[in-house]
Write an enzyme that holds these catalytic residues in place. Structure first.
Site, PDB file in Angstrom:
ATOM      1  N   TYR A  51       0.804  -1.436   0.155  1.00  0.00           N
ATOM      2  CA  TYR A  51      -0.164   0.095   0.050  1.00  0.00           C
ATOM      3  C   TYR A  51       0.958   1.334  -0.085  1.00  0.00           C
ATOM      4  O   TYR A  51       1.959   1.260   0.456  1.00  0.00           O
ATOM      5  CB  TYR A  51      -0.760  -0.011   1.315  1.00  0.00           C
ATOM      6  CG  TYR A  51       0.069   0.284   2.548  1.00  0.00           C
ATOM      7  CD1 TYR A  51       0.085   1.504   3.138  1.00  0.00           C
ATOM      8  CD2 TYR A  51       0.434  -0.732   3.089  1.00  0.00           C
ATOM      9  CE1 TYR A  51       0.780   1.809   4.012  1.00  0.00           C
ATOM     10  CE2 TYR A  51       1.157  -0.687   4.585  1.00  0.00           C
ATOM     11  CZ  TYR A  51       1.204   0.739   4.963  1.00  0.00           C
ATOM     12  OH  TYR A  51       2.090   0.925   6.126  1.00  0.00           O
ATOM     13  N   PHE A  62       2.536   9.698   3.314  1.00  0.00           N
ATOM     14  CA  PHE A  62       2.729   9.497   4.517  1.00  0.00           C
ATOM     15  C   PHE A  62       3.192   8.180   4.998  1.00  0.00           C
ATOM     16  O   PHE A  62       3.857   8.146   6.298  1.00  0.00           O
ATOM     17  CB  PHE A  62       1.444   9.924   5.690  1.00  0.00           C
ATOM     18  CG  PHE A  62       0.202   8.971   5.668  1.00  0.00           C
ATOM     19  CD1 PHE A  62       0.096   7.999   6.242  1.00  0.00           C
ATOM     20  CD2 PHE A  62      -0.764   9.463   4.695  1.00  0.00           C
ATOM     21  CE1 PHE A  62      -1.106   7.185   6.265  1.00  0.00           C
ATOM     22  CE2 PHE A  62      -1.794   8.750   4.459  1.00  0.00           C
ATOM     23  CZ  PHE A  62      -1.853   7.573   5.173  1.00  0.00           C
ATOM     24  N   ASP A  63       2.833   7.086   4.460  1.00  0.00           N
ATOM     25  CA  ASP A  63       3.544   5.917   4.639  1.00  0.00           C
ATOM     26  C   ASP A  63       3.370   5.153   3.587  1.00  0.00           C
ATOM     27  O   ASP A  63       2.399   4.986   2.539  1.00  0.00           O
ATOM     28  CB  ASP A  63       2.849   5.202   6.043  1.00  0.00           C
ATOM     29  CG  ASP A  63       3.424   3.934   6.332  1.00  0.00           C
ATOM     30  OD1 ASP A  63       4.633   3.777   6.167  1.00  0.00           O
ATOM     31  OD2 ASP A  63       2.528   3.061   7.122  1.00  0.00           O
ATOM     32  N   ILE A  82      -7.421   0.640  10.849  1.00  0.00           N
ATOM     33  CA  ILE A  82      -8.501   1.610  10.735  1.00  0.00           C
ATOM     34  C   ILE A  82      -9.436   0.706  10.092  1.00  0.00           C
ATOM     35  O   ILE A  82      -9.385   0.114   9.140  1.00  0.00           O
ATOM     36  CB  ILE A  82      -8.090   2.890  10.085  1.00  0.00           C
ATOM     37  CG1 ILE A  82      -7.401   2.502   8.614  1.00  0.00           C
ATOM     38  CG2 ILE A  82      -6.610   3.476  10.860  1.00  0.00           C
ATOM     39  CD1 ILE A  82      -7.262   3.865   7.793  1.00  0.00           C
ATOM     40  N   TYR A 108      -7.948   8.218  10.954  1.00  0.00           N
ATOM     41  CA  TYR A 108      -7.136   8.783  12.419  1.00  0.00           C
ATOM     42  C   TYR A 108      -7.954   9.529  13.182  1.00  0.00           C
ATOM     43  O   TYR A 108      -7.551  10.196  13.978  1.00  0.00           O
ATOM     44  CB  TYR A 108      -5.730   9.158  11.957  1.00  0.00           C
ATOM     45  CG  TYR A 108      -4.788   7.859  11.464  1.00  0.00           C
ATOM     46  CD1 TYR A 108      -4.138   7.334  12.375  1.00  0.00           C
ATOM     47  CD2 TYR A 108      -5.050   7.713  10.094  1.00  0.00           C
ATOM     48  CE1 TYR A 108      -3.444   6.034  11.786  1.00  0.00           C
ATOM     49  CE2 TYR A 108      -4.123   6.635   9.834  1.00  0.00           C
ATOM     50  CZ  TYR A 108      -3.464   5.896  10.510  1.00  0.00           C
ATOM     51  OH  TYR A 108      -2.601   5.028  10.067  1.00  0.00           O
ATOM     52  N   PHE A 125      -5.628   5.743  -0.222  1.00  0.00           N
ATOM     53  CA  PHE A 125      -4.643   4.548  -0.183  1.00  0.00           C
ATOM     54  C   PHE A 125      -4.699   3.952  -1.632  1.00  0.00           C
ATOM     55  O   PHE A 125      -5.823   3.907  -2.340  1.00  0.00           O
ATOM     56  CB  PHE A 125      -5.344   3.673   0.834  1.00  0.00           C
ATOM     57  CG  PHE A 125      -4.794   4.064   2.257  1.00  0.00           C
ATOM     58  CD1 PHE A 125      -3.528   3.820   2.884  1.00  0.00           C
ATOM     59  CD2 PHE A 125      -6.135   4.536   3.007  1.00  0.00           C
ATOM     60  CE1 PHE A 125      -3.566   4.251   4.249  1.00  0.00           C
ATOM     61  CE2 PHE A 125      -5.700   5.058   4.399  1.00  0.00           C
ATOM     62  CZ  PHE A 125      -4.378   4.739   4.751  1.00  0.00           C
TER      63      PHE A 125
END
Length: 219
Positions: A51, A62-63, A82, A108, A125
């Site tokens: 992902y 962010f990731d 999540i 979040y 995502f």
């Protein structure tokens, strides 16, 4: 980066907002032919995902599991990720790619995550299901993690006070092979997620009971 899988996955929130809440948006980007899609992901399956996560506001990453060079593995429908993922990754074929738009209350929430995800952020995502692992393999991995918990805790707890501080966890993670040591902002996000999830009484430290106790079945 197995230690992260032992004490963390992604953050779980149960945020409640007033009025009508936005729902997750799912776009199927690529899907194998029907003859190769014999099994669909469902609650209880152990999924191996690649992902990339972005902030909707500016598109910044962010990731990403690709940066770590390994899949992110978790059990679907157990509250280990999540809510947007638990909802958005059902009925996927191995090899299928999707784009998810996750509204803040399914991500979040109003708390955000560290310095990387601001409060109230909608998330985007790009996900790909790499493998659906057999349940017996998942059970074996979960049992192995449970057995390893005391030893892992002792390795992190350098001062032997039966509590894990932010400093101890951060130091341990940086010592692990494969941990992205060049990305300090990612470190802070991971630490924030660990303590948000594991520090049940929110006293700023993780006790052994919090570390080794039930993680997700109560959700």
């Amino acid at each position: 980066m197995e230690i992260i899988c032992c004490i963390l996955v992604l953050l779980v929130f149960s945020n409640v907002s007033s009025g009508e809440e936005e729902q997750i948006s799912i776009e199927v980007v690529e899907k194998p032919p029907n003859e190769k899609c014999q099994r669909l992901s469902k609650d209880g399956d152990l999924l191996a995902m690649h992902y990339t996560g972005r902030l909707e506001k500016d598109g910044s990453v962010f990731d990403s599991s690709h940066n770590r060079g390994q899949t992110f593995d978790f059990t679907l429908g157990k509250g280990m990720v999540i809510q947007g993922w638990d909802q958005g990754l059902k009925d996927m074929c191995v090899g299928e790619k999707r784009k998810l738009r996750v509204p803040a209350h399914l991500g979040y929430g109003d708390q955000g995550a560290g310095d990387v995800i601001p409060p109230g952020a909608n998330l985007l995502f790009e996900v790909e299901l790499m493998e659906i692992k057999d349940r017996d393999i998942a059970d074996e991995e979960e049992t192995t993690q449970e057995k390893a918990a005391p030893n892992v805790f002792k390795m992190i707890d350098k001062d032997n006070n039966k509590e894990l501080s932010i400093g101890e966890v951060k130091k341990y993670l940086k010592e692990q092979e494969g941990f992205p040591n060049e990305d300090e902002s990612n470190h802070e996000t991971i630490l924030s997620e660990i303590f948000e999830h594991e520090d049940k009484d929110k006293d700023g430290v993780i006790s052994f009971e919090e570390f080794s106790g039930p993680k997700h079945d109560e959700l």
